[in-house]
Design a protein around this motif. Structure first.
Motif, short mmCIF file in Angstrom:
data_model
loop_
_atom_site.label_atom_id
_atom_site.label_comp_id
_atom_site.label_asym_id
_atom_site.label_seq_id
_atom_site.Cartn_x
_atom_site.Cartn_y
_atom_site.Cartn_z
N ILE A 124 0.82 -1.35 -0.02
CA ILE A 124 0.09 0.02 0.04
C ILE A 124 0.95 1.20 -0.16
O ILE A 124 0.56 2.13 -0.59
CB ILE A 124 -0.98 -0.02 1.19
CG1 ILE A 124 -1.73 -1.08 1.09
CG2 ILE A 124 -1.83 1.32 1.16
CD1 ILE A 124 -2.72 -1.43 0.20
N SER A 333 -9.57 3.80 1.88
CA SER A 333 -8.22 3.80 2.09
C SER A 333 -7.67 5.06 1.40
O SER A 333 -6.93 5.84 2.02
CB SER A 333 -7.46 2.51 1.83
OG SER A 333 -8.19 1.44 2.57
N LEU A 337 -5.66 8.19 3.25
CA LEU A 337 -4.31 8.50 2.96
C LEU A 337 -4.18 9.80 2.09
O LEU A 337 -2.77 10.19 2.02
CB LEU A 337 -3.80 7.31 2.02
CG LEU A 337 -3.69 5.97 2.98
CD1 LEU A 337 -3.21 4.86 2.12
CD2 LEU A 337 -2.63 6.08 4.14
N ALA A 348 -0.17 4.35 6.42
CA ALA A 348 -0.77 2.93 5.72
C ALA A 348 -0.87 2.03 6.98
O ALA A 348 -1.59 1.19 7.15
CB ALA A 348 0.00 2.51 4.48
#
Length: 409
Positions: A124, A333, A337, A348
């Motif tokens: 990620i 996500s 982020l 992450a």
């Protein structure tokens, strides 16, 4: 979309496959072992709830591992942590193969989850090193295509391995997988975090980073949603083998086929998401998908509790509920982020820790509440409704007011 600290880059299929394989290590470690779960309990004299802890414990270890490994990846780069993590995966797999009792196996699975966290958090973070917004959401959806292969084939392969070499053979295969991935990372994965962008890993600095994330209400709201989505998946995973094989009399082959069909729902939803985020913002996809999933989850509970439509209706409602997963965790996500490119590994890791931790804490409720079909779908539905409530209350997703730039990304 890129920022000044996010260089232009177009990943090739082999690179996407490698990142996807790294991100899939926890899923493969779970799904390959899943068909052997009743056998493990029988051989080691463990109750179903104790046997299920070998799955949930791995998630708890993964949550702790993410919190530790994420800041280290911001300090030392992406390659070193993932290579150490894969070495730890190999060693713990061998030790799991030799476990003498259920307590030792649970402890080793917690350790295995800790080391597996390196693969998922680095995958990620590498994406955030190079992409933001819709580009990142689209790449995450492509990774889901790779990750989704695990539910399609892993249970069937794991069942074959356990029939041939017992459940201990599954861990031998997992050890070999760690070795192969380690070689591939060593040879073919470039470093994506240059020296000038690395952050000190002093405990006080790490603590300040996590504290800043905790104080960011928007980040926390969006970060919890993938965790609740993980709880949906893990509640299904830990409960399904007992619900379908013992409660509904499925053979191991029938269960593997059902698991594969439901895996198609996850993969298909992720690929639909990759198409949608080219035309619609991730936030809009997220709020629509979560609302639809909540309705499907309520339907799933009603069908299971009343037995209306029998096993066919249960399978259809389950498939529809799972099909929304690929449009939820990835988009939440990416949105979480968006503002943290300067500390992508730490952010992450925090995101991944919540995801693994909530999945690991919530999913055992399936076993502790009876391990029945109603228990499984009730925990799933509760997690979906909680995610929907958080998105509605703690973010402006459903409010009629202008969105901020990050929300519109």
């Amino acid at each position: 979309m890129t920022t000044p600290d996010t260089p232009q880059y177009r990943p090739g299929p082999k690179y996407v496959l490698l990142l996807g394989s790294l991100a899939a290590v926890p899923a493969i470690t779970t799904d390959l072992y899943l068909p052997a779960l009743p056998t493990v309990g029988a051989e080691l004299g463990a109750s179903p709830a104790a046997a299920q802890l070998t799955l949930s414990g791995m998630l708890i270890g993964g949550a702790v591992g993410q919190l530790v490994i994420g800041p280290l990846s911001d300090r030392f780069g992406r390659r070193l942590p993932v290579l150490v993590g894969l070495a730890g995966h190999l060693i713990t797999s061998i030790l799991c193969m030799l476990a003498p009792n259920i307590g030792a196996l649970i402890g080793l699975r917690v350790a295995q989850g800790f080391f597996n966290a390196a693969s998922s958090v680095v995958a990620i973070a590498v994406i955030r090193d190079r992409f933001v917004g819709s580009d990142a959401a689209r790449l995450l959806s492509r990774l889901m295509l790779v990750i989704g292969v695990a539910p399609l084939f892993a249970p069937a392969v794991g069942g074959f391995i356990s029939d041939l070499w017992t459940w201990r053979g599954v861990f031998a295969v997992l050890a070999f997988l760690g070795l192969i991935l380690g070689v591939l990372v060593w040879r073919f994965m470039p470093e994506t975090l240059p020296e000038e962008r690395r952050r000190p890993a002093h405990p006080q600095i790490v603590a300040r980073g996590y504290l800043a994330l905790l104080k960011d209400r928007r980040f926390m709201a969006l970060a919890v949603i993938p965790g609740l989505a993980q709880a949906v998946i893990m509640s299904y995973v830990v409960g399904s083998t007992y619900v379908f094989q013992q409660e509904h009399g499925f053979s191991s082959q029938q269960f593997a086929l059902l698991f594969a069909v439901n895996g198609l729902a996850l993969v298909g939803g992720a690929q639909v998401n990759a198409y949608l985020v080219r035309r619609v913002t991730p936030l809009r996809v997220l709020r629509a998908a979560l609302l639809v999933q909540a309705l499907m989850a309520v339907l799933l509970v009603m069908v299971t509790a009343t037995a209306a439509g029998g096993i066919v209706a249960l399978c259809v409602a389950l498939w529809l509920t799972l099909s929304m997963q690929g449009m939820i965790a990835g988009n939440a996500s990416v949105l979480a982020l968006h503002e943290y490119g300067h500390m992508a590994g730490t952010a992450a890791a925090f995101l991944g820790a919540l995801q693994a931790g909530l999945g690991g804490v919530i999913s055992p409720l399936v076993g502790f509440t009876g391990g029945t079909g109603v228990s499984m779908v009730a925990v799933m539905a509760g997690s979906v409704l909680a995610a929907l409530g958080i998105l509605a209350v703690a973010t402006p997703a459903y409010r009629r007011r202008p969105q901020g730039p990050a929300d519109a990304t």
